[in-house]
Design a protein around this motif. Structure first.
Motif, PDB file in Angstrom:
ATOM      1  N   ASN A   1      68.621  34.525 -13.604  1.00  0.00           N
ATOM      2  CA  ASN A   1      69.785  33.704 -13.942  1.00  0.00           C
ATOM      3  C   ASN A   1      70.138  33.866 -15.413  1.00  0.00           C
ATOM      4  O   ASN A   1      71.299  33.943 -15.792  1.00  0.00           O
ATOM      5  CB  ASN A   1      69.500  32.227 -13.678  1.00  0.00           C
ATOM      6  CG  ASN A   1      69.605  31.907 -12.211  1.00  0.00           C
ATOM      7  OD1 ASN A   1      70.230  32.653 -11.462  1.00  0.00           O
ATOM      8  ND2 ASN A   1      68.981  30.835 -11.802  1.00  0.00           N
ATOM      9  N   TYR A   2      69.068  33.880 -16.197  1.00  0.00           N
ATOM     10  CA  TYR A   2      69.256  34.017 -17.643  1.00  0.00           C
ATOM     11  C   TYR A   2      69.931  35.347 -17.946  1.00  0.00           C
ATOM     12  O   TYR A   2      70.898  35.413 -18.710  1.00  0.00           O
ATOM     13  CB  TYR A   2      67.887  33.939 -18.305  1.00  0.00           C
ATOM     14  CG  TYR A   2      67.864  34.110 -19.814  1.00  0.00           C
ATOM     15  CD1 TYR A   2      68.647  33.293 -20.632  1.00  0.00           C
ATOM     16  CD2 TYR A   2      67.045  35.060 -20.402  1.00  0.00           C
ATOM     17  CE1 TYR A   2      68.608  33.436 -21.998  1.00  0.00           C
ATOM     18  CE2 TYR A   2      66.995  35.199 -21.779  1.00  0.00           C
ATOM     19  CZ  TYR A   2      67.777  34.401 -22.574  1.00  0.00           C
ATOM     20  OH  TYR A   2      67.745  34.545 -23.928  1.00  0.00           O
ATOM     21  N   ALA A   3      69.428  36.387 -17.314  1.00  0.00           N
ATOM     22  CA  ALA A   3      69.983  37.711 -17.565  1.00  0.00           C
ATOM     23  C   ALA A   3      71.447  37.772 -17.162  1.00  0.00           C
ATOM     24  O   ALA A   3      72.279  38.349 -17.861  1.00  0.00           O
ATOM     25  CB  ALA A   3      69.190  38.765 -16.811  1.00  0.00           C
TER      26      ALA A   3
ATOM     27  N   ALA B   1      60.382  43.705 -19.112  1.00  0.00           N
ATOM     28  CA  ALA B   1      60.178  42.566 -18.212  1.00  0.00           C
ATOM     29  C   ALA B   1      59.778  43.021 -16.820  1.00  0.00           C
ATOM     30  O   ALA B   1      58.872  42.461 -16.210  1.00  0.00           O
ATOM     31  CB  ALA B   1      61.455  41.733 -18.147  1.00  0.00           C
ATOM     32  N   PHE B   2      60.461  44.048 -16.378  1.00  0.00           N
ATOM     33  CA  PHE B   2      60.180  44.450 -14.995  1.00  0.00           C
ATOM     34  C   PHE B   2      58.731  44.895 -14.813  1.00  0.00           C
ATOM     35  O   PHE B   2      58.021  44.410 -13.938  1.00  0.00           O
ATOM     36  CB  PHE B   2      61.121  45.568 -14.551  1.00  0.00           C
ATOM     37  CG  PHE B   2      60.711  46.152 -13.229  1.00  0.00           C
ATOM     38  CD1 PHE B   2      60.957  45.451 -12.065  1.00  0.00           C
ATOM     39  CD2 PHE B   2      60.041  47.360 -13.155  1.00  0.00           C
ATOM     40  CE1 PHE B   2      60.563  45.964 -10.842  1.00  0.00           C
ATOM     41  CE2 PHE B   2      59.630  47.866 -11.929  1.00  0.00           C
ATOM     42  CZ  PHE B   2      59.897  47.172 -10.782  1.00  0.00           C
TER      43      PHE B   2
ATOM     44  N   THR C   1      64.505  40.795  -5.928  1.00  0.00           N
ATOM     45  CA  THR C   1      65.730  40.068  -6.246  1.00  0.00           C
ATOM     46  C   THR C   1      65.962  40.081  -7.749  1.00  0.00           C
ATOM     47  O   THR C   1      67.073  40.312  -8.225  1.00  0.00           O
ATOM     48  CB  THR C   1      65.612  38.615  -5.756  1.00  0.00           C
ATOM     49  OG1 THR C   1      65.046  38.624  -4.467  1.00  0.00           O
ATOM     50  CG2 THR C   1      66.961  37.963  -5.734  1.00  0.00           C
ATOM     51  N   PHE C   2      64.870  39.843  -8.469  1.00  0.00           N
ATOM     52  CA  PHE C   2      64.956  39.882  -9.927  1.00  0.00           C
ATOM     53  C   PHE C   2      65.468  41.241 -10.384  1.00  0.00           C
ATOM     54  O   PHE C   2      66.394  41.353 -11.175  1.00  0.00           O
ATOM     55  CB  PHE C   2      63.572  39.603 -10.519  1.00  0.00           C
ATOM     56  CG  PHE C   2      63.455  39.901 -11.997  1.00  0.00           C
ATOM     57  CD1 PHE C   2      63.864  38.969 -12.934  1.00  0.00           C
ATOM     58  CD2 PHE C   2      62.953  41.115 -12.440  1.00  0.00           C
ATOM     59  CE1 PHE C   2      63.771  39.251 -14.277  1.00  0.00           C
ATOM     60  CE2 PHE C   2      62.862  41.397 -13.782  1.00  0.00           C
ATOM     61  CZ  PHE C   2      63.270  40.462 -14.710  1.00  0.00           C
ATOM     62  N   THR C   3      64.848  42.286  -9.873  1.00  0.00           N
ATOM     63  CA  THR C   3      65.208  43.640 -10.266  1.00  0.00           C
ATOM     64  C   THR C   3      66.680  43.916  -9.976  1.00  0.00           C
ATOM     65  O   THR C   3      67.400  44.449 -10.815  1.00  0.00           O
ATOM     66  CB  THR C   3      64.352  44.644  -9.482  1.00  0.00           C
ATOM     67  OG1 THR C   3      63.004  44.217  -9.562  1.00  0.00           O
ATOM     68  CG2 THR C   3      64.490  46.023 -10.043  1.00  0.00           C
TER      69      THR C   3
ATOM     70  N   LEU D   1      67.572  52.080 -10.013  1.00  0.00           N
ATOM     71  CA  LEU D   1      67.151  52.212  -8.631  1.00  0.00           C
ATOM     72  C   LEU D   1      65.659  52.503  -8.521  1.00  0.00           C
ATOM     73  O   LEU D   1      65.002  52.118  -7.564  1.00  0.00           O
ATOM     74  CB  LEU D   1      67.926  53.332  -7.959  1.00  0.00           C
ATOM     75  CG  LEU D   1      69.220  52.905  -7.284  1.00  0.00           C
ATOM     76  CD1 LEU D   1      69.878  54.090  -6.644  1.00  0.00           C
ATOM     77  CD2 LEU D   1      68.954  51.827  -6.249  1.00  0.00           C
ATOM     78  N   ASP D   2      65.147  53.182  -9.551  1.00  0.00           N
ATOM     79  CA  ASP D   2      63.721  53.520  -9.468  1.00  0.00           C
ATOM     80  C   ASP D   2      62.862  52.264  -9.478  1.00  0.00           C
ATOM     81  O   ASP D   2      61.806  52.230  -8.864  1.00  0.00           O
ATOM     82  CB  ASP D   2      63.313  54.477 -10.600  1.00  0.00           C
ATOM     83  CG  ASP D   2      63.722  53.938 -11.947  1.00  0.00           C
ATOM     84  OD1 ASP D   2      64.772  53.254 -12.011  1.00  0.00           O
ATOM     85  OD2 ASP D   2      63.009  54.194 -12.928  1.00  0.00           O
ATOM     86  N   TYR D   3      63.334  51.221 -10.166  1.00  0.00           N
ATOM     87  CA  TYR D   3      62.582  49.961 -10.133  1.00  0.00           C
ATOM     88  C   TYR D   3      62.513  49.435  -8.713  1.00  0.00           C
ATOM     89  O   TYR D   3      61.468  49.027  -8.220  1.00  0.00           O
ATOM     90  CB  TYR D   3      63.256  48.895 -11.008  1.00  0.00           C
ATOM     91  CG  TYR D   3      63.081  49.082 -12.500  1.00  0.00           C
ATOM     92  CD1 TYR D   3      62.311  50.136 -13.007  1.00  0.00           C
ATOM     93  CD2 TYR D   3      63.663  48.191 -13.402  1.00  0.00           C
ATOM     94  CE1 TYR D   3      62.156  50.294 -14.366  1.00  0.00           C
ATOM     95  CE2 TYR D   3      63.506  48.351 -14.768  1.00  0.00           C
ATOM     96  CZ  TYR D   3      62.755  49.407 -15.252  1.00  0.00           C
ATOM     97  OH  TYR D   3      62.600  49.551 -16.592  1.00  0.00           O
ATOM     98  N   VAL D   4      63.694  49.437  -8.098  1.00  0.00           N
ATOM     99  CA  VAL D   4      63.753  48.935  -6.729  1.00  0.00           C
ATOM    100  C   VAL D   4      62.794  49.747  -5.864  1.00  0.00           C
ATOM    101  O   VAL D   4      62.030  49.192  -5.065  1.00  0.00           O
ATOM    102  CB  VAL D   4      65.192  49.054  -6.192  1.00  0.00           C
ATOM    103  CG1 VAL D   4      65.242  48.595  -4.745  1.00  0.00           C
ATOM    104  CG2 VAL D   4      66.140  48.234  -7.052  1.00  0.00           C
TER     105      VAL D   4
END
Lengths: 793, 307
Positions: free
Chosen positions: A305-307, A322-323, A354-356, A364-367
């Motif tokens: 939300n903050y982001a 963060a991730f 969801t955060f990512t 996409l690589d994070y996902v």
């Protein structure tokens, strides 16, 4: 304390306590009114003694506490007015400590402490430090919590905060922070200790009571967060480490969960982001039973939300990684909490995902990493266990779809299908439906065969029977819906480049062909039409110059189409196949591919002969064949003759006379094609019509014999209409007299039926309107009118 | 009737006044009838100067065989009521035998009187100082008048005043360590300390700190000991766990304490003890008693201390 009529007793005790407070309050007020310090102290102490009870549940105790609290406010006001009691605040401070009982003494001490700080005769920090230390004397959890909560209450507006009147002169924000922290620590210890209270209370009740008190503890954190002077440095260097230390060391499930949650809720997101490592570092150190998934989910939700509140914050998130920190922490938590049910694990992953998606939608690589972790977690787990977390896994897989309007992005995630593989067939289908629906909703076009490959790999649960799952169990309606969705999906696969489009079709076919007899009737038609669309496109682009080298020539596509339709024979679905063949033939016709078209027609006829046995189906089929054939212009005379011959032949062989009759007169059109002068054979038209008349007659007679009445004259009227049609088209073989004769015939037929003219139009509206039409044409005059002139009604 | 009363009426009025009565401090003294009275306060080595006035009833004369004033320090055991043991006795002759017709003042002075013991009024024993004026007569008997005064002696702050620190416990049950900041306290002092719980396997209910006074009288086999609890101060409410430390802050001023008297003239002793009492949920009491010394600090420095 024996729990016999526990509730009633408690109410009684509460009532007694309240009565005691009220009685002493009256005396206290009297003492205050007469400025009698001695009596005031005496009655105040007696009043406060009511709080020494052990017999009340926290809920009831709170009621008592609030009453005492109100009285303490009055006393505090009195204490402030030195001229009323003539005792300096320093003396007062000592005086109240003469009280023999510890609990009243400390309440009084806190009350005087408040006045002491206000008087500024001592440093706020000294007074506060002393109070928070002295309160250690109450070790009873409930009484201690309320006492310290009283201390927190009276000190709230006296903390040496920035901008507060108590700041400076040796009092700093740090003193305020340390004071609150210490009070917090002590309160938490008391709160945790509650669970070890007497053996009489059942555990459940205890939990409930503790829950009622938790906000007293959490309030301290809230107070710290409200201190202006607590900036990031103080938070990071002092507040956070101390609070976390306390949370970790208290080794209590309820407290750890509640306080972690509290921390996340009360402090600003910015702080969380900047201290993420520390905060997350504490998680694996908590008890393995703590509900960390909720805690971490909350944190991630807040951070995202903050982001999203300000896009400029993104670099900060990247800067603190963060991730990866969250991802690591989750990994560690899952490793540490061996007993965490798989549902919990996946709830965590869903939150992380969801955060990512919210914070780093471009990464996409994070996902994919998140999904990768899930795969790791899933592998080796029996499906039965995974099935418990079905909802979460579906949520996990749906999240990227919701985020990225186009499925295409999700298709690039290598771990996506691997996660899906772990789903049971049921959920797998659900997920496949979600994917399809997403595509449909967003009208996403899937444009390369590679993506199509991935996509169909994903939804393979819908495309074929997965191991161990049987379609038999499926509800028909559901099955149909699924297959319809797949069919819809095929229309979303599109590429402007015919070559690529052909590849796509081939890919789809590859997946669809294994679908089995129940699916093919659903999946083949859209594929066929998709291919036909391509054919027409190729045709219109290339015109006549067909490059034989190109892979996407109509000829090749037709080959594929034949194959596809042929697959239906295994189903079997002859009627459908027949229709598709005819469709293809028509397309081949447009492409001027006579051999192809002929071949397709042959196929259709073969089907008609061999597979379509139902007479009704035959009727429908023959009409289709006739209709299609009528539109074909590509055939040479010979081919055409063969086919029309076949068609008329089959028409005459239909089972029911009326069907025969209708088919035969329909065949008449095969010999009279409007825009083809070469194809206007009036004689054969007449032959067809005459033949149909004969059949109609036969039908009439047959009916007469079998049922005693001849049927309606409908067939005759229909033939009459055909006559009129060809008459108007200028078929020389159709003379006005022929029409006239037919009308007479019909009338005779009607009479023989026992109906005399003039008949009521209601008896046969079809005939009536046909005759009216002729009359109308006659009256209209002109060339047509003249033509009709010869017909006499 | 009048005549009879006249016969029993003292023939004269005798009073004792101290020279510095206006400036001298006074202290409350509990009389035998239970009432308290404010009377002058002295300390050892003080000069006790004053005047004895003898005022005959108007119209009468007092015929005597001499007038004297005695300063007596007496110890009275209640078990032996009425018998005083004089540990100090000083006499000043005021007048030679003669007759007094009207009010006559006799100044007296005891200088630098050694009064080592303090006035004390306990359960079994009393120590008092008194001025006794005797007008000796043959018949109808001597006239005797008493004037009490209070003696209090001040001590300087002790140069050595160690804290009391001790670890006590019941094996595998309860181990505590307590600490009182001093072993010697003056009367208006504050006891600061803490109790540290090293091991708690008992469910505590509360903990009190008691101040107890032990008055022992007599000696040898006839020693009689009386203990009274002067203060019961609750230190802790509820059950602590291992590692908790409970603060102590006890103001002594509200309690009626005296200094510690050790072996006052071989007659009696008054000692003070701090008694730490832990009470568990079954109302069992665990306690540890420690003697503390109480002394009287000079007023001026006492005040300084309070500030």
């Amino acid at each position: 304390m024996v729990i016999v009529n526990g509730m009633e007793d408690e109410d009684k005790w509460l009532a007694e306590g309240i009565a005691g407070i009220q009685h002493n309050a009256v005396c206290l007020h009297r003492a205050l009114d007469s400025d009698n310090l001695r009596d005031a102290l005496k009655y105040a102490a007696q009043l406060l003694s009511e709080l020494r009870t052990s017999r009340l549940s926290p809920h009831k105790y709170y009621e008592l506490y609030m009453r005492a609290f109100d009285e303490m406010r009055r006393l505090e006001i009195f204490f402030k007015e030195e001229d009323r009691h003539g005792c300096s605040v320093v003396d007062l401070h000592e005086l109240v400590q003469h009280a023999g009982n510890v609990l009243p003494r400390l309440y009084l001490l806190c009350t005087v402490g408040s006045v002491y700080i206000k008087s500024k005769e001592a440093l706020a920090k000294d007074v506060l430090k002393d109070l928070v230390e002295m309160c250690r004397a109450v070790q009873h959890p409930v009484r201690g919590l309320f006492l310290r909560s009283y201390l927190a209450q009276i000190s709230r507006d006296k903390l040496p905060d920035i901008g507060s009147e108590f700041e400076g002169e040796g009092d700093t924000v740090m003193d305020a922070v340390e004071f609150v922290l210490q009070n917090f620590t002590e309160m938490n210890k008391l709160w945790v200790r509650m669970q070890h209270q007497g053996p009489f209370i059942e555990k459940q009740k205890l939990e409930k009571e503790r829950n009622e008190l938790r906000d007293l503890v959490g309030k301290n954190l809230h107070v710290i967060s409200q201190i202006e002077g607590v900036d990031l440095d103080i938070y990071r260097d002092t507040v956070l480490p101390k609070v976390l230390e306390q949370i970790i060391n208290c080794k209590d499930e309820l407290a750890q969960y509640y306080l972690m949650d509290c921390m996340i809720q009360v402090f600003p997101d910015e702080y969380h982001l900047k201290t993420l490592e520390t905060l997350l570092g504490a998680c694996p150190q908590l008890l393995p039973t703590v509900d960390l998934k909720t805690v971490l989910s909350q944190l991630m939700e807040r951070l995202s939300n903050y982001a999203s509140s300000n896009p400029e914050l993104l670099p900060e998130f990247l800067q603190v990684e963060a991730f990866s920190k969250l991802s690591n922490a989750i990994g560690k938590v899952i490793a540490a909490q061996v007993d965490m049910p798989i549902v919990g694990t996946f709830t965590l992953y869903v939150s992380l995902l969801t955060f990512t998606l919210r914070v780093h939608p471009d990464q996409l690589d994070y996902v994919d990493q998140v999904l990768g972790s899930c795969v790791k977690k899933l592998s080796g787990k029996p499906k039965a266990e995974v099935s418990k977390a079905t909802k979460q896994v579906i949520a996990l897989l749906s999240a990227p779809l919701d985020k990225y309007d186009d499925i295409v992005r999700a298709l690039t995630l290598s771990n996506y299908p691997r996660v899906m593989d772990h789903l049971d067939s049921g959920p797998n289908k659900v997920m496949a439906m979600v994917i399809i629906n997403s595509i449909m909703k967003n009208k996403t076009c899937v444009s390369t065969s590679d993506k199509v490959e991935v996509l169909f790999e994903l939804i393979k649960g819908l495309l074929k029977d997965l191991d161990g799952a049987s379609t038999e169990e499926l509800d028909d309606e559901d099955f149909n819906e699924e297959q319809n969705s797949v069919a819809c999906l095929m229309h979303m696969l599109y590429n402007d480049d015919p070559e690529e489009m052909l590849k796509i079709i081939c890919t789809v076919w590859k997946h669809v062909v294994v679908g089995g007899s129940r699916r093919l009737p659903f999946t083949v038609p859209p594929l066929v039409f998709s291919a036909l669309k391509l054919v027409r496109r190729v045709q219109s682009q290339d015109g006549d110059v067909t490059d034989e080298e190109s892979p996407a020539t109509p000829r090749k596509i037709f080959q594929l189409l034949s194959q596809i339709i042929d697959a239906l024979s295994a189903v079997p679905a002859p009627e459908l196949a027949l229709r598709l063949y005819l469709q293809c033939a028509e397309a081949a016709n447009d492409c001027e591919l006579e051999p192809v078209a002929y071949d397709l027609f042959t196929q259709a006829f073969v089907l008609y002969e061999e597979e379509i046995v139902d007479s009704k189906a035959q009727v429908v089929a023959i009409h289709l064949i006739i209709g299609t054939l009528q539109r074909m212009h590509v055939f040479g005379v010979e081919n055409r003759d063969t086919l029309t011959h076949k068609a008329t032949g089959y028409s005459a062989k239909l089972l029911k006379k009326p069907d025969q009759c209708r088919a035969v007169y329909a065949c008449s059109h095969l010999f009279w094609i409007d825009d083809q002068d070469s194809n206007k054979d009036g004689e054969r038209v007449l032959l067809c019509l005459k033949r149909s008349l004969r059949i109609a007659n036969a039908a009439q007679q047959m009916s007469n014999v079998t049922r005693g009445i001849s049927g309606p004259v409908t067939l005759f009227v229909e033939i009459l209409n055909k006559y009129i049609y060809f008459f108007e088209k200028g078929n020389p073989q159709i003379s006005p007299s022929a029409i006239q004769d037919l009308i007479e015939l019909i009338k005779t037929e009607l009479q023989s039926d026992g109906i005399t003219l003039p008949w009521s139009p209601a008896l046969d509206p079809f005939l009536t309107s046909t005759l009216r039409y002729i009359k109308f044409q006659k009256q209209k005059g002109g060339a047509m009118g003249e033509k009709y002139g010869a017909i006499k009604l | 009737m009048n005549f009879i009363i006249e016969a029993f009426k003292p023939a004269c009025h005798v009073s004792v006044t101290f020279a510095d009565a206006k400036h001298r401090k006074q202290a409350a003294l509990k009389k035998e009838n239970g009432k308290t009275e404010m009377i002058p306060l002295f300390r050892s080595q003080d000069n006790i100067i004053g005047t004895v006035s003898v005022e005959p009833v108007p119209g009468k004369k007092v015929e005597h065989k001499g007038i004297k004033v005695e300063l007596l320090g007496q110890i009275e055991m209640y078990s032996d009521r009425g018998n005083f043991y004089d540990f100090t006795s000083l006499v000043r002759e005021l007048d030679i035998p003669g007759e007094i017709y009207e009010k006559k003042d006799f100044p007296f002075e005891f200088s630098s009187v050694e009064m080592p013991y303090e006035t004390y009024s306990g359960i079994n024993v009393r120590l008092r100082y008194v001025l006794k004026v005797t007008i000796t007569r043959g018949y109808p008997g001597s006239i005797v008048q008493f004037q009490d005064f209070v003696v209090r002696n001040y001590s300087p702050s002790p140069s050595i005043n160690n804290s009391i620190k001790m670890e006590v416990g019941i094996e595998d049950c309860l181990h505590i360590e307590f600490e009182y900041n001093k072993s010697k306290y003056h009367l208006k002092d504050v006891i600061i300390g803490k109790i540290y719980f090293l091991l708690v396997r008992i469910k505590m209910k509360n903990m009190d700190l008691e101040i107890r006074r032990r008055e022992s009288t007599g000696s040898g086999t006839s020693t009689h000991v009386e203990t009274e609890t002067l203060a019961k101060y609750e230190l802790m409410d509820g059950a602590p766990v291992r590692g908790e430390s409970i603060p102590i802050r006890l103001f002594l001023s509200p309690y009626e304490l005296t200094p510690t008297y050790r072996n006052t003239n071989n007659k009696f002793s008054v000692k003070y003890y701090l008694n730490l009492v832990l009470v568990d949920e079954e109302d069992r009491r665990y306690f540890k008693q420690q003697e503390i010394t109480i002394y009287r600090l000079a007023e001026s420095s006492e005040q300084a201390e309070a500030l």
